[in-house]
Design a protein around this motif. Structure first.
Motif, PDB file in Angstrom:
ATOM      1  N   VAL A  57       6.734   6.064  -0.640  1.00 47.29           N
ATOM      2  CA  VAL A  57       7.656   5.201   0.080  1.00 47.29           C
ATOM      3  C   VAL A  57       6.826   4.196   0.854  1.00 47.29           C
ATOM      4  N   THR A  58       7.309   2.972   0.941  1.00 50.84           N
ATOM      5  CA  THR A  58       6.598   1.918   1.648  1.00 50.84           C
ATOM      6  C   THR A  58       7.590   1.046   2.395  1.00 50.84           C
ATOM      7  N   SER A  59       7.098   0.319   3.370  1.00 54.82           N
ATOM      8  CA  SER A  59       7.928  -0.674   4.060  1.00 54.82           C
ATOM      9  C   SER A  59       7.925  -1.966   3.251  1.00 54.82           C
ATOM     10  N   VAL A  60       8.759  -2.915   3.638  1.00 55.86           N
ATOM     11  CA  VAL A  60       8.793  -4.212   2.953  1.00 55.86           C
ATOM     12  C   VAL A  60       7.433  -4.895   3.017  1.00 55.86           C
ATOM     13  N   ASP A  61       6.716  -4.714   4.132  1.00 54.64           N
ATOM     14  CA  ASP A  61       5.408  -5.360   4.278  1.00 54.64           C
ATOM     15  C   ASP A  61       4.254  -4.443   3.853  1.00 54.64           C
ATOM     16  N   GLY A  62       4.562  -3.416   3.062  1.00 56.24           N
ATOM     17  CA  GLY A  62       3.525  -2.655   2.381  1.00 56.24           C
ATOM     18  C   GLY A  62       2.898  -1.498   3.137  1.00 56.24           C
ATOM     19  N   ALA A  63       3.485  -1.064   4.253  1.00 53.41           N
ATOM     20  CA  ALA A  63       2.907   0.035   5.025  1.00 53.41           C
ATOM     21  C   ALA A  63       3.188   1.374   4.356  1.00 53.41           C
ATOM     22  N   VAL A  64       2.212   2.277   4.429  1.00 51.12           N
ATOM     23  CA  VAL A  64       2.367   3.611   3.857  1.00 51.12           C
ATOM     24  C   VAL A  64       2.937   4.593   4.870  1.00 51.12           C
ATOM     25  N   SER A  65       2.978   4.187   6.145  1.00 50.27           N
ATOM     26  CA  SER A  65       3.462   5.104   7.180  1.00 50.27           C
ATOM     27  C   SER A  65       4.016   4.313   8.358  1.00 50.27           C
ATOM     28  N   ALA A 106       7.061  -2.830   9.122  1.00 50.96           N
ATOM     29  CA  ALA A 106       6.293  -1.892   9.939  1.00 50.96           C
ATOM     30  C   ALA A 106       5.305  -2.591  10.854  1.00 50.96           C
ATOM     31  N   GLY A 107       4.934  -3.820  10.509  1.00 48.30           N
ATOM     32  CA  GLY A 107       3.930  -4.525  11.301  1.00 48.30           C
ATOM     33  C   GLY A 107       2.528  -4.099  10.920  1.00 48.30           C
ATOM     34  N   ALA A 108       1.557  -4.692  11.602  1.00 44.68           N
ATOM     35  CA  ALA A 108       0.153  -4.432  11.277  1.00 44.68           C
ATOM     36  C   ALA A 108      -0.261  -3.030  11.703  1.00 44.68           C
ATOM     37  N   GLY A 109      -1.316  -2.523  11.056  1.00 42.77           N
ATOM     38  CA  GLY A 109      -1.905  -1.252  11.460  1.00 42.77           C
ATOM     39  C   GLY A 109      -1.945  -0.211  10.371  1.00 42.77           C
ATOM     40  N   ALA A 110      -0.830   0.005   9.697  1.00 50.20           N
ATOM     41  CA  ALA A 110      -0.791   1.049   8.672  1.00 50.20           C
ATOM     42  C   ALA A 110      -1.501   0.598   7.406  1.00 50.20           C
TER      43      ALA A 110
END
Length: 247
Positions: A41-49, A210-214
């Motif tokens: 599963v991922t967010s729209v901006d590609g985060a894994v968590s 999710a924003g930056a970081g993940a």
């Protein structure tokens, strides 16, 4: 079924109404031969968590597909770090899904398979201690002795300085675990991709930023790009997209 959990097909065969479990299973068929299926599963901006855990991205529709994919597999493959971090419990299924497996000639439960080069695993973790089927641990030849772990799981040595995933999957097939579902993490996904062992990716895209970081759903050294055609697009009532790409 709630409106949020409802899933309908958008492409290639649009469905006017909600997909029940049998219709959904038909969209995620078991292959004739050996297969490695990734589920992420991922967010729209590609985060894994989200806040460090994949659970923050997973809504009711993703959990529904997650459960069905577990029901369909022979072996559930996961990296040791993901097993520890996500706090995996024993791989158990409800009575209805166990009955489905038995009716389709499968073992009552899938087998948990853990990849660990260091054998830094807690044999008292529920994933091992409460497992309905004895788990398998793929490790390397030089791994330290782990007698307590060997008491609750089959330790399979494949590779010298690292776990050789090609050899590991061949051993799983020898044990009858031909349809393997991998739930990560990103390093294991990257290693399987680099070895050209990924046959299918089931991707849920949560409708949030999710924003930056993940990190991304895949990690590790670069590897060649490979084509993986899109097979279906499903849409859930909460806006989650459910994509399936496969060879």
């Amino acid at each position: 079924m709630t409106a949020e959990a409802a899933i309908r097909a958008l492409w290639p065969d649009p469905s006017p109404g909600r997909l029940d479990d049998e219709a959904l299973i038909a969209r995620y068929p078991r292959a004739e031969g050996p297969r490695v299926r990734m589920n992420f599963v991922t967010s729209v901006d590609g985060a894994v968590s989200l806040d460090g855990y994949s659970a923050g991205l997973s809504g009711t529709p993703d959990k529904r597909v997650f459960g069905l994919l577990r029901m369909l597999c022979d072996g559930l493959l996961v990296a040791a770090g993901t097993l520890r971090h996500e706090g995996y419990r024993a791989i158990r299924l409800d009575e209805r899904r166990r009955a489905w497996r038995l009716a389709h000639g499968l073992a009552e439960y899938p087998t948990l398979v853990v990849v660990s080069g260091s054998l830094d695993l807690d044999p008292s973790q529920a994933a091992f201690a409460d497992a309905p089927v004895r788990p398998v641990v793929l490790t390397r030849d030089g791994a330290p002795a782990a007698p307590r772990l060997a008491a609750v799981a089959d330790l399979v040595h494949c590779g010298t300085d690292r776990v050789d995933l090609t050899l590991g999957l061949a051993e799983l097939r020898r044990r009858g675990l031909r349809q393997v579902l991998c739930e990560g993490g990103p390093q294991l996904f990257g290693a399987l991709t680099a070895a050209d062992l990924v046959d299918e990716v089931c991707l849920s895209v949560a409708p949030l930023l999710a924003g930056a970081g993940a990190g991304r759903i895949t990690a590790g050294p670069p590897s060649p790009a490979r084509q993986l055609p899109l097979r279906h697009v499903l849409l859930a009532g909460d806006g989650t997209l459910l994509l399936r790409h496969a060879r």
